[in-house]
Every structure is written in C-alpha cells, then in structure tokens.
Motif scaffolding. Structure first.
Motif, short mmCIF file in Angstrom:
data_model
loop_
_atom_site.label_atom_id
_atom_site.label_comp_id
_atom_site.label_asym_id
_atom_site.label_seq_id
_atom_site.Cartn_x
_atom_site.Cartn_y
_atom_site.Cartn_z
N UNK A 139 32.49 41.37 26.49
CA UNK A 139 32.91 39.91 26.64
C UNK A 139 32.39 39.56 28.09
N UNK A 140 32.83 40.39 29.03
CA UNK A 140 32.51 39.96 30.49
C UNK A 140 31.06 39.73 30.80
N UNK A 141 30.35 40.65 30.32
CA UNK A 141 28.97 40.60 30.43
C UNK A 141 28.27 39.19 29.88
N UNK A 142 28.65 38.96 28.73
CA UNK A 142 28.22 37.88 28.28
C UNK A 142 28.82 36.35 28.97
N UNK A 143 29.85 36.67 29.52
CA UNK A 143 30.49 35.47 30.37
C UNK A 143 29.57 35.41 31.66
N UNK A 144 29.24 36.54 32.36
CA UNK A 144 28.37 36.51 33.74
C UNK A 144 27.14 36.08 33.26
N UNK A 145 26.50 36.52 32.05
CA UNK A 145 25.32 36.14 31.93
C UNK A 145 25.02 34.39 31.56
N UNK A 146 26.15 33.93 30.95
CA UNK A 146 26.39 32.53 31.01
C UNK A 146 25.42 32.14 29.56
N UNK A 147 25.26 30.99 29.17
CA UNK A 147 24.50 30.57 28.05
C UNK A 147 22.84 30.48 28.27
N UNK A 149 38.01 53.11 26.75
CA UNK A 149 38.47 53.12 25.25
C UNK A 149 37.58 52.06 24.69
N UNK A 150 37.38 51.79 23.21
CA UNK A 150 36.96 50.86 22.60
C UNK A 150 37.27 49.65 22.96
N UNK A 151 38.38 49.34 23.15
CA UNK A 151 38.93 47.91 23.33
C UNK A 151 38.47 47.68 24.84
N UNK A 152 38.27 48.48 25.95
CA UNK A 152 37.91 48.39 27.15
C UNK A 152 36.32 48.11 27.06
N UNK A 153 35.49 48.71 26.16
CA UNK A 153 34.12 48.63 26.08
C UNK A 153 34.08 47.02 25.46
#
Length: 142
Positions: free
Chosen positions: A100-108, A91-95
């Motif tokens: 968000x998860x990819x941003x967290x894993x990639x880190x700053x 769903x759009x919410x899941x995407x």
C-alpha cells in the motif's frame, strides 16, 4: 516520546508524570530531565507556559521509525540483501502495508491504466494485409 506522540499535542511535565505514575513510581525531576534532554537533542520543541513548559514533538513517530529504518539500511554493505531479509521477517499484514505504501509513493501517474494493464484481444475477423503489416485488409482505402 511515546507519551508525546500518543497525545499528539503539547504536553507538560506534570501530564507525562501523572500518566507514567499509573504504571510505575517515577520522580517529577526525572521526567523533567528527560524532556529537557529531548529538547536539547531536537526531538521536541517547547514553549513557556507560566513557570513551566509545554513540549511538542518535532516529527511524527512514523517519521522517526522511517529514519531508523533508513539509517539501518544505509549502514548495510549489501542493501538489497538487507531488504530481502527484512521483508522475510514481515508478517502478511506488514507486507500488505508495504505494498500500500509503495502504491502511495508511486502515485497515480506511475500506475498503469486498466486498458494498458491487460493486452487487447486480436480481432480475428480482420486478417492483416501482407503488403502493409499492421493494417487490416479492406480498411486501407477507406
């Protein structure tokens, strides 16, 4: 496991039994056997408390879900196609949660700085020096 994860604390067979009995009839021995099986499989750890045990999840529900997804993905003969199909089911919410998860894993450190993300405007008032490309005319001798 749903009850153990939901409460996020060590639980007794009696607590799980009483919660399950709100939905259906179930025997104490059934709950005890299931929790013992989960312990033998390494899903829960237990600590003696009197004549009973308190059971606690070894990992989180999120970690379990991630392990299931990883296992299913690793069994695919075409992992990229499996991911495309999986993303297509979201769903759009899941995407959004995935992004968000990819941003967290990639880190700053892997995120672009705002100035690097947008091209800098070219300064038209300082034409390039044809003899020295990359420098502005009038600034070479200063």
């Amino acid at each position: 496991m749903t009850r153990v994860w939901k409460w996020n604390r060590p639980v007794t067979v009696r607590e799980v039994l009483e919660d399950l009995q709100q939905e259906r009839t179930i025997a104490y021995t059934t709950v005890m056997t299931v929790l013992d099986n989960l312990h033998q499989k390494g899903w829960v750890r237990r600590e003696a408390e009197g004549r009973a045990y308190r059971y606690e999840a070894v990992s989180t529900r999120a970690a379990y879900a991630a392990a299931l997804m990883n296992d299913a993905w690793s069994q695919s003969d075409n992992p990229a196609a499996a991911l495309v199909a999986f993303f297509g089911m979201m769903s759009e919410e899941q995407r959004q949660a995935l992004q968000d998860a990819v941003r967290i894993v990639q880190g700053p450190e892997t995120r672009q700085a705002p100035e690097a993300a947008e091209p800098r405007p070219v300064r038209a008032e300082q034409p390039e020096n044809p003899e020295n490309p990359g420098s502005a005319e009038g600034t070479a001798g200063r």
